[in-house]
Design an enzyme around this catalytic site. Structure first.
Site, short mmCIF file in Angstrom:
data_model
loop_
_atom_site.label_atom_id
_atom_site.label_comp_id
_atom_site.label_asym_id
_atom_site.label_seq_id
_atom_site.Cartn_x
_atom_site.Cartn_y
_atom_site.Cartn_z
N GLU A 17 0.87 -1.19 0.00
CA GLU A 17 0.00 0.00 0.00
C GLU A 17 0.90 1.24 0.00
OE1 GLU A 17 -2.75 -0.35 3.40
OE2 GLU A 17 -1.98 -2.41 3.51
N ASP A 65 -7.07 8.57 1.04
CA ASP A 65 -6.87 8.25 2.44
C ASP A 65 -6.96 9.51 3.31
OD1 ASP A 65 -6.46 6.59 4.56
OD2 ASP A 65 -4.33 6.27 4.22
N GLU A 71 -4.05 6.91 -2.35
CA GLU A 71 -3.41 5.65 -1.95
C GLU A 71 -3.70 4.58 -2.98
OE1 GLU A 71 -2.87 2.64 1.86
OE2 GLU A 71 -3.47 4.73 2.13
N TRP A 437 -11.86 -6.86 -0.73
CA TRP A 437 -10.77 -7.83 -0.92
C TRP A 437 -11.28 -9.27 -0.97
CZ3 TRP A 437 -6.56 -6.02 -2.80
CH2 TRP A 437 -6.09 -4.75 -2.45
#
Length: 481
Positions: A17, A65, A71, A437
């Site tokens: 990240e 973010d 991000e 995810w």
């Protein structure tokens, strides 16, 4: 005892990240505050998706973010070069958003995106590494075993920066100087479940983004963002190898430092790794000696390691350990010529020293601060990193074509392939979907959800059924643009 299942240990999912710093100057010399600039950059994302937090065609996560930082979180990757390609593709995507704002603002406007870790007033933003590990491993014990390595890893893979102390900062006592790491002054403890309050080196919050009965996620938040591709490969590759050795029970230094936070700050200001680190038992060890021990262990580990299909190839890990050894030698001898096109902080210090000699000044000179920052500008043709690379002064690890391909194509050997396929089909038929995810959801006409708990699975009949469901109801979704 060495785990007999060493081959299985090399079967790994990884992700990175990256948070970016942003700024903008207008044609009349004015500035746009970061909050407004971030909103402008993400306006086309919000217009298309009704959100500033999306998954892209490459199955990566793009979002805005806290603190107005764009991000990019890569899709799940199996090998180091694959991860590098997907991390670099994020630079391209973020820069495309910046270019669009420049076009809207008109001639003379400049939007800058920096892949660094600290701004001009001392705020820090991160580059977080994620490694999938087995559930039966104690994350806290694993973290404690990794901390001495991570504290000293900055010597081999730091981004480097000119440090100017801020009044009241715990690092004020050091004065102005060149640090090998940007994040070293902004972490406060070794292992913790916090992320911003105490900012540890390893975050232990139990958030595996996978089947929680089988997996954990090791979340490392102490590393610098890397510009040079070989630095990225060494940063990730060295950590991967140490993690494998810990899991396998392979002999490693058994070290407990007396003060993790003080050690990482002291090491950041020692360009030769000679810093004596107090140990919990009363003895001391140098940072260089610790890294040498880890590197020596990795050299031996390569001789017994059993690679898994799809993982980082042995020859690539050999290349990484070779760079690691060259960096250890450079630190020991003080001759960095063998690594001065591969390691960010070495490249940057060499450049700044050259300009210091021209200017006849100390590190306080504002021109040197500009050079320090310009190194992290991600715009090809403008950023100092790219200018040096174009001149052959920074080595490559991958290719532009591979990075371009990663912008739109997910890794095909992980769960990311399923997410990417699902998103492609949803866009094609205009289906309303929700993705994270682990979950793929078709929202209409009746919600249909699939949970993907195995990040290694790149095929799943349930996803085929979701796609068939979208096809069956395509007429209800309306025309696509």
């Amino acid at each position: 005892m060495i785990d007999s299942a060493a081959g299985a240990l090399s079967r790994r999912i990884m992700g990175v990240e990256t948070e970016y710093g942003i700024s903008c100057t207008t044609a009349d010399g004015g500035r746009i505050i970061p909050d407004e600039l971030a909103r402008q950059m993400f306006r086309p994302v919000v217009e298309e998706h009704s959100s500033s937090n999306i998954f892209t065609p490459s199955a990566a996560r793009l979002y805005l973010d806290v603190g107005s930082h764009p991000e990019w979180a890569t899709a799940e990757c199996r090998s180091i070069t694959q991860l590098l390609n997907h991390e670099r593709s994020g630079d391209r995507v973020i820069d495309d958003l910046a270019l669009r704002v420049e076009s809207e603002l008109g001639t003379g406007a400049r939007v800058y995106v920096f892949k660094n870790n600290v701004d001009s007033i001392g705020n820090s933003y991160g580059c977080h590494e994620n490694y999938l590990v087995r559930r039966e491993l104690s994350l806290k014990k694993l973290g404690l075993a990794l901390v001495p390595f991570l504290i000293t890893r900055q010597l081999i893979a730091g981004a480097g920066k000119i440090y100017r102390p801020f009044p009241g900062s715990p690092s004020e006592r050091y004065g102005t100087g060149f640090c090998v790491s940007q994040r070293a002054d902004h972490v406060w403890e070794g292992v913790s479940s916090a992320t911003t309050r105490s900012r540890p080196m390893i975050n232990t919050r139990d958030e595996p983004h996978a089947d929680s009965e089988r997996f954990r996620r090791l979340h490392v938040i102490v590393g610098d963002s890397s510009m040079a591709e070989p630095t990225f490969a060494l940063k990730i590759g060295s950590a991967l190898l140490v993690l494998e050795m810990i899991e396998a029970g392979f002999p490693l230094p058994e070290i407990e430092l007396a003060n993790d936070a003080a050690a990482i700050r002291d090491i950041a200001r020692d360009h030769r790794g000679r810093t004596e680190l107090p140990l919990a038992g009363g003895d001391t060890v140098t940072a260089l000696d610790l890294q040498d021990r880890y590197c020596s262990a990795a050299e031996k580990w390569l001789g017994v390691r059993e690679p898994a299909d799809g993982s980082t190839p042995p020859e690539e890990l050999t290349r990484i350990v070779g760079l690691w050894r060259r960096m250890i030698t450079a630190l020991d001898t003080g001759d960095f010529s063998a690594v001065d096109t591969e390691i960010d902080w070495v490249i940057k210090r060499k450049l700044i020293t050259r300009y210091q000699d021209r200017l006849g000044s100390g590190l306080e000179h504002p021109k040197l601060g500009q050079i320090d920052l310009a190194y992290h500008d991600i715009r090809p043709g403008r950023g100092l990193y790219y200018a040096l690379m174009d001149r052959g002064m920074i080595a490559r690890w991958t290719t532009d074509d591979a990075i371009t391909a990663a912008m739109d194509t997910p890794p095909q050997d992980t769960r990311a392939a399923l997410r990417g396929r699902f998103l492609d089909h949803a866009r094609a038929v205009g289906a309303p979907v929700t993705v994270d995810w682990m979950r793929l959801r078709v929202n209409r006409p009746e919600p249909q959800v699939v949970q993907l708990g195995d990040p290694f699975a790149s095929e799943d009949a349930r996803v085929d059924d979701l796609i068939a469901y979208m096809d069956a109801h395509a007429a209800e979704y309306g025309p696509t643009s």
